[in-house]
Design an enzyme around this catalytic site. Structure first.
Site, PDB file in Angstrom:
ATOM      1  N   ASP A   1      -7.140  -8.632   1.129  1.00  0.00           N
ATOM      2  CA  ASP A   1      -6.058  -7.760   1.466  1.00  0.00           C
ATOM      3  C   ASP A   1      -5.966  -7.264   2.828  1.00  0.00           C
ATOM      4  OD1 ASP A   1      -3.938  -5.707   1.158  1.00  0.00           O
ATOM      5  OD2 ASP A   1      -5.141  -4.207   0.103  1.00  0.00           O
TER       6      ASP A   1
ATOM      7  N   GLU B   1       0.408   1.429  -6.434  1.00  0.00           N
ATOM      8  CA  GLU B   1      -1.049   1.473  -5.648  1.00  0.00           C
ATOM      9  C   GLU B   1      -0.971   3.062  -5.217  1.00  0.00           C
ATOM     10  OE1 GLU B   1      -2.915  -0.385  -1.349  1.00  0.00           O
ATOM     11  OE2 GLU B   1      -0.966  -0.618  -1.640  1.00  0.00           O
TER      12      GLU B   1
ATOM     13  N   HIS C   1      -2.904  -9.570   4.457  1.00  0.00           N
ATOM     14  CA  HIS C   1      -1.833  -9.339   5.310  1.00  0.00           C
ATOM     15  C   HIS C   1      -1.922  -9.841   6.587  1.00  0.00           C
ATOM     16  CE1 HIS C   1       0.423  -6.111   2.967  1.00  0.00           C
ATOM     17  NE2 HIS C   1      -0.711  -6.192   2.307  1.00  0.00           N
TER      18      HIS C   1
ATOM     19  N   HIS D   1       3.760  -5.329  -4.246  1.00  0.00           N
ATOM     20  CA  HIS D   1       2.645  -4.171  -4.214  1.00  0.00           C
ATOM     21  C   HIS D   1       3.380  -3.055  -5.327  1.00  0.00           C
ATOM     22  CE1 HIS D   1       1.552  -6.081  -0.247  1.00  0.00           C
ATOM     23  NE2 HIS D   1       1.065  -5.023  -0.137  1.00  0.00           N
TER      24      HIS D   1
ATOM     25  N   GLN E   1       7.461  -3.195   4.005  1.00  0.00           N
ATOM     26  CA  GLN E   1       6.370  -2.234   4.206  1.00  0.00           C
ATOM     27  C   GLN E   1       6.995  -0.746   4.106  1.00  0.00           C
ATOM     28  OE1 GLN E   1       2.433  -2.370   4.885  1.00  0.00           O
ATOM     29  NE2 GLN E   1       3.325  -0.595   3.860  1.00  0.00           N
TER      30      GLN E   1
ATOM     31  N   HIS F   1      -3.627 -12.404  -1.949  1.00  0.00           N
ATOM     32  CA  HIS F   1      -2.916 -11.240  -1.462  1.00  0.00           C
ATOM     33  C   HIS F   1      -3.797 -10.945  -0.107  1.00  0.00           C
ATOM     34  CE1 HIS F   1      -1.104  -7.302  -1.830  1.00  0.00           C
ATOM     35  NE2 HIS F   1      -1.745  -7.106  -0.868  1.00  0.00           N
TER      36      HIS F   1
ATOM     37  N   TRP G   1      -5.896  -0.332   7.979  1.00  0.00           N
ATOM     38  CA  TRP G   1      -6.181   0.169   6.585  1.00  0.00           C
ATOM     39  C   TRP G   1      -7.783  -0.021   6.258  1.00  0.00           C
ATOM     40  CZ3 TRP G   1      -1.720  -2.299   7.535  1.00  0.00           C
ATOM     41  CH2 TRP G   1      -0.464  -1.846   7.232  1.00  0.00           C
TER      42      TRP G   1
END
Length: 426
Positions: free
Chosen positions: A307, A211, A57, A208, A150, A55, A313
């Protein structure tokens, strides 16, 4: 090559590993020499299958500070920041950052990544860029892409059509984010639509899901239902599932049983889950990571993902899956010997199973992909964040590092202390 005298993650010691034609041909103590085959001394270090990140991005990686820094540290500000950055992206920048990260990954022994790629930009710049990167890195790294809306499949205009276009272009996994839709009902609808699309196209799903810290966010229950309804067992992954940390124990016991029955797979993201969740708590603050020990005990395949690395983030990270596993160990309180081995598995064999990697593992006939770690066991590798002495893909050396040592002086005489001497008899 013939690597002599290594330990294996299952506890075997003094093993030799013979590699020919890019595959593992033999594993046994004291294998006979083979003419024309290079021999390497493993010095008793740990030979592990390569690390796998199920997982990530990659489209956002290494973009930290652009166009500004996430001041609140929340998931929602990160999403807003990414929305500000998207119009400024160029394909060249996306490719450059992604290739740089793949170099970091290889140096850390990370040879397979599943990356979510945002499809809510009408231009699909990130999709085009990462498809290009996937081909560029194919000789040394497996890159699997997830079409990820997203901004919400139903919330963002044109997201469903963009997602289908991305799949037509060669993205191989269907993604989603039901908890970010406008209403709970739309979140449920998005799961149904996406799972039906995956079933129609014969694709896997990685969504996802839940979350948040909200115990009422229960989309993974719908995901498990749709998985069984459509016969997708073993092809569906629920990522994050942080709300499962906040639900009551009765509901959790029911839900985990349903997930196991649907053969749902799970990815927790220890570094990011504990950073982004619990932001609205005063004290006590929730950890925000899903119930990893309970899921494993129920027979659910659980992997750990990195991630984010240096993006809207998360301001940290270095492609080190041992750091991810170590954080998972601490947050889930998996400190028994079995628990620590399970955390090592969560960044190797579990993630490989989740991604469906063919030829993965340390066994005769498998691909000759492995990492020589400066440790004597998986537990020690976690404790030391062990140096990656050798990274091999299909029998070819991709990266080498010298062993880490500490220099000290004893009565004026220089000496070298191996890191592993700090290990106790326990």
């Amino acid at each position: 090559m013939l690597i002599r005298n290594v330990c294996l993650p299952d506890g075997r010691q003094g093993q030799d590993v013979l590699v020919q034609g890019g595959c593992i041909k033999a594993i046994a103590p004291q294998l006979p020499a083979v003419e024309g085959v290079q021999e390497l001394d493993g010095q008793g270090w740990l030979l592990s299958p390569p690390f796998v990140d199920a997982h990530f991005h990659l489209d956002a990686a290494l973009s930290y500070g652009q166009p500004r820094v996430n001041q609140s540290g929340t998931l929602l500000e990160g999403i807003a920041l990414w929305g500000e950055l998207k119009p400024l992206l160029t394909q060249e920048t996306l490719v450059e950052r992604a290739l740089s990260y793949c170099d970091w990954a290889v140096a850390k022994g990370l040879l397979a990544i599943r990356s979510h790629v945002d499809v809510c930009d009408e231009r699909l710049l990130a999709v085009e860029a990462l498809l290009h990167v996937r081909e560029r890195v194919k000789p040394y790294l497996d890159l699997q892409l997830v079409a990820f809306p997203q901004d919400g499949l139903l919330r963002a205009p044109g997201a469903l059509e963009n997602l289908k276009r991305a799949l037509d272009m060669g993205v191989e996994v269907v993604g989603g984010i039901p908890h970010f839709e406008r209403t709970y009902e739309q979140g449920t609808q998005s799961i149904k639509l996406l799972c039906e699309l995956a079933a129609e196209r014969g694709l896997a799903v990685d969504m996802h899901c839940d979350e948040s810290d909200d115990p009422a966010s229960r989309h993974v229950e719908t995901l498990a239902f749709e998985t069984q309804r459509l016969g997708l067992q073993g092809r569906v992954t629920g990522s994050h599932l942080t709300s499962l940390h906040s639900v009551d124990n009765y509901y959790a016991s029911k839900l985990i049983a349903l997930m196991a029955e649907a053969r749902l797979q799970v990815v927790a993201n220890p570094l990011i889950n504990i950073t982004l969740q619990g932001r609205h708590d005063s004290y006590p603050k929730r950890r925000g990571m899903t119930r990893v020990p309970e899921l494993l005990a129920a027979g659910v395949n659980v992997g750990f993902g990195h991630d984010c690395v240096l993006d809207p983030w998360y301001s940290q990270g270095s492609a080190d899956m041992l750091e991810v596993a170590s954080m998972g160990l601490h947050v889930a309180q998996m400190t028994s010997q079995a628990g620590m081995h399970a955390c090592f598995d969560a960044v190797t064999v579990n993630n490989a199973r989740l991604m469906g990697l063919a030829g993965y593992g340390l066994e005769v006939g498998a691909n000759a992909d492995f990492v020589l770690l400066q440790a004597r066991s998986p537990v020690e590798a976690l404790r030391l964040r062990a140096q990656r002495l050798l990274v091999v893909r299909r029998g070819q050396v991709l990266s080498r590092c010298e062993p880490s040592t500490a220099r000290l002086s004893l009565d004026g005489r220089p000496a070298t202390l191996d890191w592993t001497l700090a290990q106790t008899s326990k």
